[in-house]
Scaffold this active site. Sequence first.
Site, PDB file in Angstrom:
ATOM      1  N   HIS A 176     -38.345   1.218  45.076  1.00 26.69           N
ATOM      2  CA  HIS A 176     -38.127   1.969  46.328  1.00 26.69           C
ATOM      3  C   HIS A 176     -38.557   1.186  47.565  1.00 26.69           C
ATOM      4  O   HIS A 176     -38.292   1.632  48.688  1.00 26.69           O
ATOM      5  CB  HIS A 176     -38.868   3.314  46.289  1.00 26.69           C
ATOM      6  CG  HIS A 176     -38.373   4.252  45.231  1.00 26.69           C
ATOM      7  ND1 HIS A 176     -37.059   4.669  45.168  1.00 26.69           N
ATOM      8  CD2 HIS A 176     -39.001   4.843  44.179  1.00 26.69           C
ATOM      9  CE1 HIS A 176     -36.905   5.474  44.126  1.00 26.69           C
ATOM     10  NE2 HIS A 176     -38.064   5.594  43.505  1.00 26.69           N
ATOM     11  N   HIS A 212     -34.621   7.325  39.212  1.00 30.42           N
ATOM     12  CA  HIS A 212     -34.344   7.417  40.656  1.00 30.42           C
ATOM     13  C   HIS A 212     -33.541   6.206  41.130  1.00 30.42           C
ATOM     14  O   HIS A 212     -33.695   5.106  40.600  1.00 30.42           O
ATOM     15  CB  HIS A 212     -35.660   7.471  41.438  1.00 30.42           C
ATOM     16  CG  HIS A 212     -36.582   8.576  41.010  1.00 30.42           C
ATOM     17  ND1 HIS A 212     -37.625   8.371  40.140  1.00 30.42           N
ATOM     18  CD2 HIS A 212     -36.598   9.889  41.340  1.00 30.42           C
ATOM     19  CE1 HIS A 212     -38.263   9.517  39.945  1.00 30.42           C
ATOM     20  NE2 HIS A 212     -37.657  10.461  40.661  1.00 30.42           N
TER      21      HIS A 212
HETATM   22  C1  SP5 Z   1     -40.982   4.434  40.941  1.00 33.92           C
HETATM   23  C2  SP5 Z   1     -40.612   5.883  40.919  1.00 33.92           C
HETATM   24  O1  SP5 Z   1     -40.173   6.397  39.894  1.00 33.92           O
HETATM   25  N1  SP5 Z   1     -40.859   6.588  42.016  1.00 33.92           N
HETATM   26  C3  SP5 Z   1     -40.488   7.948  42.066  1.00 33.92           C
HETATM   27  C4  SP5 Z   1     -41.057   8.654  43.222  1.00 33.92           C
HETATM   28  C5  SP5 Z   1     -40.517  10.048  43.218  1.00 33.92           C
HETATM   29  N2  SP5 Z   1     -41.264  10.921  44.011  1.00 33.92           N
HETATM   30  C6  SP5 Z   1     -40.582  12.162  44.107  1.00 33.92           C
HETATM   31  C7  SP5 Z   1     -41.446  13.251  44.546  1.00 33.92           C
HETATM   32  C8  SP5 Z   1     -40.688  14.539  44.429  1.00 33.92           C
HETATM   33  C9  SP5 Z   1     -41.566  15.661  44.790  1.00 33.92           C
HETATM   34  N3  SP5 Z   1     -41.011  16.864  44.275  1.00 33.92           N
HETATM   35  C10 SP5 Z   1     -40.392  17.700  45.252  1.00 33.92           C
HETATM   36  C11 SP5 Z   1     -39.775  18.840  44.579  1.00 33.92           C
HETATM   37  C12 SP5 Z   1     -39.033  19.625  45.557  1.00 33.92           C
HETATM   38  N4  SP5 Z   1     -38.139  20.488  44.883  1.00 33.92           N
HETATM   39 ZN    ZN Z   2     -38.347   6.726  39.088  1.00 34.50          ZN
END
Ligand code: SP5
Ligand code: ZN
Length: 356
Positions: A176, A212
């Site tokens: 990211h 992701h």
């Molecule tokens: C490296 C990697 O896998 N990073 C992923 C970071 C994802 N963070 C996402 C956070 C999502 C928070 N959840 C919000 C839910 C709202 N419905």
């Molecule tokens: Zn991820």
Amino acid sequence: MMKTLQEKRVLVYYSPVHSLHNPPHEHDRGFQVPYHEVPRRIEAAREALEDLAFTRLAPSQETVPDSILLAVHEAALINHLQQASRSAAAWEASHPEQGETYLTPWIYPLKPYMRQGLLDSSDPSGCFAFDIDVPIGKHSWDAIWASANLAFSAASAVLCGETDLAYALCRPPGHHAGPDYTGGYCYLNNAAIAAQTLLPLGKGAILDIDYHHGNGTQDIFWQRDDVLYVSIHADPTEEYPLFSGFVGERGEEQAAGWNLNLPLPMGSGDAAYQLALDVALQAIREKSANWLVLSAGYDTCADDPTSSFTLTDAMYTSIGERLQDLQIPVVVVHEGGYAVEANGRLAARLVTGLAK
Ligand code: SP5
Ligand code: ZN
């Protein structure tokens, strides 16, 4: 001549420094929740990879040269990360009662006019992050740098012909992180550093199998027609990072076709994944890639607490085998995966498939 499993040496790059970066929490709809990106993830992977008969643990002896680092990231980001770690140390020293301090950006310059003032201020951290899940503590820079160095060392081993399969146990992860920003637990883009290191071998590909979309990696190689970026990930209309990973994103004009996004519906399983993997492999073959960097996230697995995909363990062996068919050297870079112990068994399955 075909190599047998036993002859093949897979070099696994590891540094214990990662464990010093251990932020306490992230945010979910405004609530503080425990940080998912924990040290045990990488220890589980190290243990499982060490247990395989055909792997050898290699220390990272090398540091990323500026020529590679600055081809991927802006100097301002590097300076900021170093400075932020120093600020965290200073804050902690003057506020011992508060315990371990992780600084989190809190002002984000949404409009261009906001940016310069913030950059010149005592806390410009919001200029270098696109979300709030990239806190910086006093040892974070050391861990971030060690992680980048593992990716560089693994790629260097492939570049000099020491091995044709190397695994970098990177933590924090990287996909990211873009040219001048952090986000999503990522600070420096380890996979991009590995790819840049491999360029003396000619054009190549990055395949990103994290759940992701790797928005940072896409951004770094957006204008480039020497590195193909292919990503299989959850539909960004519903899933993080929400702003990129759509099929229409194919690379800048002169590099059109060097970026391939393969989003899958929420809840996808092995069957859908297999089809996307076929398309990814075909693209890598069409570009005649000489090498592959695999951004290996395990947050696609059925028991990941943060994701909707339902991949079975067998899928990771299969991914490894399919990539092995390409018959090009591979550098695996560890990305996400939040079913903590699954990082071990799935990394072992992936490498076993790749080493066949
Ligand atoms: C490296 C990697 O896998 N990073 C992923 C970071 C994802 N963070 C996402 C956070 C999502 C928070 N959840 C919000 C839910 C709202 N419905
Ligand atoms: Zn991820």
